[in-house]
Scaffold this motif. Structure first.
Motif, PDB file in Angstrom:
ATOM      1  N   PRO A 237       0.725  -1.349   0.181  1.00 53.53           N
ATOM      2  CA  PRO A 237       0.126  -0.160  -0.034  1.00 53.53           C
ATOM      3  C   PRO A 237       0.847   1.476  -0.052  1.00 53.53           C
ATOM      4  O   PRO A 237       0.488   2.340  -0.563  1.00 53.53           O
ATOM      5  CB  PRO A 237      -0.977  -0.088   1.434  1.00 53.53           C
ATOM      6  CG  PRO A 237      -0.158  -1.077   2.223  1.00 53.53           C
ATOM      7  CD  PRO A 237       0.641  -2.094   1.372  1.00 53.53           C
ATOM      8  N   VAL A 238       1.768   1.289   0.622  1.00 55.19           N
ATOM      9  CA  VAL A 238       2.859   2.469   0.884  1.00 55.19           C
ATOM     10  C   VAL A 238       3.525   2.731  -0.745  1.00 55.19           C
ATOM     11  O   VAL A 238       3.194   3.801  -0.984  1.00 55.19           O
ATOM     12  CB  VAL A 238       3.815   2.428   2.015  1.00 55.19           C
ATOM     13  CG1 VAL A 238       4.696   3.573   2.068  1.00 55.19           C
ATOM     14  CG2 VAL A 238       3.180   2.110   3.488  1.00 55.19           C
TER      15      VAL A 238
ATOM     16  N   GLY B  30       0.823   2.634  -3.495  1.00 54.52           N
ATOM     17  CA  GLY B  30       0.125   3.780  -3.437  1.00 54.52           C
ATOM     18  C   GLY B  30       0.906   5.132  -3.959  1.00 54.52           C
ATOM     19  O   GLY B  30       0.462   6.005  -4.587  1.00 54.52           O
ATOM     20  N   ALA B  31       2.261   5.332  -3.522  1.00 55.79           N
ATOM     21  CA  ALA B  31       3.092   6.248  -3.749  1.00 55.79           C
ATOM     22  C   ALA B  31       3.068   6.318  -5.486  1.00 55.79           C
ATOM     23  O   ALA B  31       3.175   7.370  -6.035  1.00 55.79           O
ATOM     24  CB  ALA B  31       4.478   6.201  -3.075  1.00 55.79           C
TER      25      ALA B  31
ATOM     26  N   MET C  72       0.217   7.521  -6.948  1.00 58.85           N
ATOM     27  CA  MET C  72       0.134   9.041  -6.994  1.00 58.85           C
ATOM     28  C   MET C  72       1.040   9.851  -7.895  1.00 58.85           C
ATOM     29  O   MET C  72       0.666  10.815  -8.466  1.00 58.85           O
ATOM     30  CB  MET C  72       0.434   9.256  -5.364  1.00 58.85           C
ATOM     31  CG  MET C  72       0.353  10.688  -5.068  1.00 58.85           C
ATOM     32  SD  MET C  72       1.164  11.237  -3.513  1.00 58.85           S
ATOM     33  CE  MET C  72       1.198  13.022  -3.671  1.00 58.85           C
TER      34      MET C  72
ATOM     35  N   LEU D  51       7.176  14.611  -3.735  1.00 57.11           N
ATOM     36  CA  LEU D  51       5.968  14.470  -2.892  1.00 57.11           C
ATOM     37  C   LEU D  51       5.532  13.014  -2.613  1.00 57.11           C
ATOM     38  O   LEU D  51       5.377  12.689  -1.294  1.00 57.11           O
ATOM     39  CB  LEU D  51       5.070  15.458  -3.308  1.00 57.11           C
ATOM     40  CG  LEU D  51       3.895  15.693  -2.442  1.00 57.11           C
ATOM     41  CD1 LEU D  51       4.511  16.501  -1.091  1.00 57.11           C
ATOM     42  CD2 LEU D  51       2.903  16.755  -3.262  1.00 57.11           C
ATOM     43  N   PRO D  52       5.423  12.185  -3.498  1.00 62.10           N
ATOM     44  CA  PRO D  52       4.847  10.786  -3.222  1.00 62.10           C
ATOM     45  C   PRO D  52       6.040  10.243  -2.730  1.00 62.10           C
ATOM     46  O   PRO D  52       5.669   9.418  -1.596  1.00 62.10           O
ATOM     47  CB  PRO D  52       4.925  10.239  -4.537  1.00 62.10           C
ATOM     48  CG  PRO D  52       4.635  11.234  -5.531  1.00 62.10           C
ATOM     49  CD  PRO D  52       5.391  12.378  -5.167  1.00 62.10           C
TER      50      PRO D  52
ATOM     51  N   MET E 123       5.837  11.288   1.254  1.00 63.65           N
ATOM     52  CA  MET E 123       4.586  10.832   1.625  1.00 63.65           C
ATOM     53  C   MET E 123       4.679   9.284   2.130  1.00 63.65           C
ATOM     54  O   MET E 123       4.457   8.752   3.373  1.00 63.65           O
ATOM     55  CB  MET E 123       3.692  10.945   0.655  1.00 63.65           C
ATOM     56  CG  MET E 123       2.878  12.527   1.117  1.00 63.65           C
ATOM     57  SD  MET E 123       1.341  12.622   0.066  1.00 63.65           S
ATOM     58  CE  MET E 123       0.023  11.649   0.850  1.00 63.65           C
ATOM     59  N   ALA E 124       5.554   8.548   1.104  1.00 61.35           N
ATOM     60  CA  ALA E 124       5.671   7.288   1.277  1.00 61.35           C
ATOM     61  C   ALA E 124       6.630   7.028   2.599  1.00 61.35           C
ATOM     62  O   ALA E 124       6.206   6.237   3.421  1.00 61.35           O
ATOM     63  CB  ALA E 124       6.203   6.764   0.115  1.00 61.35           C
TER      64      ALA E 124
ATOM     65  N   LEU F 162       4.677   7.974   5.869  1.00 62.73           N
ATOM     66  CA  LEU F 162       3.869   6.964   6.135  1.00 62.73           C
ATOM     67  C   LEU F 162       4.352   5.473   6.473  1.00 62.73           C
ATOM     68  O   LEU F 162       3.991   4.766   7.513  1.00 62.73           O
ATOM     69  CB  LEU F 162       2.779   6.584   4.955  1.00 62.73           C
ATOM     70  CG  LEU F 162       1.751   7.811   4.773  1.00 62.73           C
ATOM     71  CD1 LEU F 162       1.154   7.849   3.742  1.00 62.73           C
ATOM     72  CD2 LEU F 162       0.749   7.374   5.892  1.00 62.73           C
TER      73      LEU F 162
END
Lengths: 146, 489
Positions: A99-100, A103-104, A107, A125-126, A129-130, A133
């Motif tokens: 998911p991390v 998901g990145a 994104m 940015l991804p 965030m990754a 998280l």
């Protein structure tokens, strides 16, 4: 193709979906109850029948409505197909990388598709965030993210 | 009771609870400012956080988001003529003209004070009304409860905007989706398609995040916009005379917000516009409205913010959510093993009082955060959709995963995201679907109990005149609403 009666088709779709689920899915997925007990299919079937009835009402109201500009059907179906494609690709990314990081990746791909061209943003940015998280989930909360 | 209140006070006064409450308000403000995000989206995304927190901080966090979001929507409404929340659209009517003539500071102050007062009054109404109503609700039997649930669904479906029949069809589909899982009587799996992950039913998180957050992002990405440059918030401050002039509008708006919030389906947008219309009608010079009347801003914001707390009244008293935000809160309560409804006051009194305390504290914190963080929140509006929307999609994936179902939950969330998107395009209310999904299990239980009580003989229903009366009201409301012109969303 254009239609002046979009609600007619929406109503037909609701009726068709409700009837199909009622006829094909419910008998397979909901076992008949024993005698003396309330059928497990009662409320689901009643809900589908009611949805079908309201679908008929939608279609009838749509049949009477012809005012306004014709609505193009092709672009609407294309948008649905694009949405389905985006979500399928997102699922594939999460399945492949968790998911991390999946998901990145999703994104970053979406940012590129929407026109972001600054590498600092669509890569940074991804990634940021990754990183945050992953640190919070895997290291802090000990949640498995693979 | 005194012991519960004292314990609840200690729960709320803890550093952790206050910190999470403040974090929720700040997050809510940010979401309220951003036109591309709304409160239900933020609440759906924040719900997974509840898993990792004790009950009181978790619910305080979500309450903070709901209240911060309601107040934050006014900022972009006033400075950009773009409501951050749909319910702030009424604030644009006079707020933006005030900002354009250099009175942005005054408009923002009036909006903030009206928001806080409306919210505080509604929270006090919640404290005063919920428990007495819950005592009445405990006297009701399953037949009456079933009738109330049908009335609620009928209201929500017919007032959610657009076609009433589409709303009702969506509600029925939501009830159907809620029937997946193990049968409550026999324990046999229903609509699980062989997936053991569905034995507990379709998780609310997957449905909520998918339908509220993900589908909204899919719509926003179609017309992705750059960030917007706001008008500067400068000019004279709100004078004491102007505050006194706004007082009747704020008082009226608070009452309107409470009444509208209690009735499921109407929503904050209706409350804000209704309060604005009443303020304009009551004004000595109605011609000022629409050109920068501070009373217009105050009337809209007080009603908008009062709805948030008032929507909790049917939730606490009957277990029926009065708004989408209240529906998401059901998820938070359920995660912590609490079933919202009249029995909460007997079985979880300490939690109820703690929630009351958190909501009252939130009203004050909204004032503080609003005054201190205004300039920072204004900059948030500059974030373009091409960064915001993909970020939210990422958070949707994480949120669904956190629910515990792993890849299956993510897949489910994506399916409901697509379903929500398709429903939006077809004009079928995804909000009504969600309310039907949440009320479905209660409705099924009431239906089964009614069948047992009546022995399957409809004539026995004549022994339940209250239930028949409520059902008749529902039918009359549907008939009346079916005859009015279709409302454009």
């Amino acid at each position: 193709m254009r239609t002046r009666r979009p609600d007619l088709w929406i109503g037909i779709a609701v009726v068709a979906a409700a009837v199909a689920v009622l006829g094909l899915v419910v008998p397979r997925e909901i076992a008949a109850g024993g005698s003396g007990s309330i059928s497990s299919a009662l409320v689901p079937s009643a809900a589908l029948l009611a949805a079908a009835a309201f679908g008929v009402a939608i279609a009838l109201v749509g049949l009477r409505t012809t005012a306004g500009e014709p609505v193009p059907v092709g672009p609407a179906l294309r948008r649905l197909a694009v949405a389905a494609g985006v979500l399928t690709a997102t699922f594939a990314a999460v399945w492949a990388a968790g998911p991390v990081f999946g998901g990145a990746a999703a994104m970053a791909a979406l940012m590129l598709k929407l026109g972001e061209r600054r590498p600092l943003l669509w890569l940074g940015l991804p990634a940021a965030m990754a990183g945050i998280l992953w640190a919070v989930l895997a290291l802090g909360l000990k949640v498995p993210v693979h | 009771m005194t012991g519960d209140i004292a314990a609840a006070f200690a729960d709320v006064a803890s550093v952790r609870t206050v910190a999470w409450l403040a974090a929720g308000i700040v997050f809510g403000y940010v979401v309220g400012v951003l036109p591309g995000l709304n409160r239900p989206t933020a609440l759906a995304l924040a719900l997974p956080v509840s898993y990792f927190l004790p009950a009181v901080p978790a619910i305080a966090f979500l309450v903070g988001i709901a209240k911060g979001g309601a107040a934050g929507g006014a900022i972009t409404a006033i400075l950009l003529n773009t409501p951050g929340e749909p319910s702030s659209a009424a604030t644009c009517l006079d707020g933006y003209p005030m900002a354009r003539r250099g009175e942005g500071e005054k408009a923002l102050t009036a909006a903030l004070y009206a928001a806080v007062i409306g919210d505080l009054v509604a929270t006090l109404a919640l404290v005063a009304l919920a428990q007495p109503l819950a005592k009445v609700a405990l006297k009701l039997g399953p037949v009456e409860i079933g009738a109330i649930l049908l009335l609620s669904l009928a209201f929500v479906a017919s007032l959610s905007g657009g076609s009433m029949f589409k709303g009702l069809a969506a509600a029925c589909l939501g009830v159907f989706a809620a029937s997946a899982g193990l049968d409550i009587e026999t324990g046999a799996p229903r609509l699980t398609f062989g997936f053991i992950e569905l034995y507990d039913g379709i998780p609310l998180l997957a449905v909520g995040i998918g339908m509220l957050a993900l589908s909204e992002m899919l719509v926003q990405m179609e017309t992705a916009q750059d960030g917007i440059e706001p008008v500067r918030a400068t000019g004279p401050v709100l004078s004491a005379a102007e505050m006194r002039a706004c007082a009747p509008a704020v008082a009226r708006g608070s009452v309107v917000g409470i009444v509208v919030g209690i009735l499921p389906g109407l929503g904050a947008t209706v409350a804000a516009f209704l309060s604005y219309a009443l303020a304009k009608r009551a004004a000595r010079d109605p011609g000022r409205f629409g050109k920068g009347a501070v009373e217009g801003v105050a009337a809209a914001e007080s009603a908008d913010n009062a709805v948030t707390a008032a929507a909790m009244i049917p939730l606490f008293a009957l277990g029926i959510p009065g708004s989408v935000a209240a529906a998401i809160l059901i998820g938070a309560f359920t995660i912590h093993g609490v079933a919202p409804g009249p029995l909460m006051f007997e079985q979880n009194a300490r939690l109820v009082y703690a929630v009351y305390g958190a909501m009252l504290l939130a009203s004050l914190l909204v004032l503080l955060v609003g005054r201190v963080g205004l300039k920072a929140f204004v900059h948030v509006a500059r974030v373009p959709d091409r960064i915001l929307c993909p970020g939210v999609v990422f958070l949707c994936v994480i949120g669904a995963w956190l629910e515990g179902g792993g890849l299956f939950a993510v897949g489910l969330m994506l399916v409901f995201g697509f379903l929500g998107y398709a429903m939006r395009k077809a004009g079928l209310s995804f909000v009504t679907f969600l309310i039907g999904f949440i009320l479905g299990p209660m409705l099924e239980l009431s239906a089964r109990q009614t069948i047992v009580l009546t022995g399957g003989d409809p004539a026995v229903l004549l022994r339940y005149p209250l239930a028949l009366g409520i059902a008749a009201v529902a039918l009359m409301a549907l008939f009346y609403l079916a005859r009015r012109p279709t409302r454009e969303t």
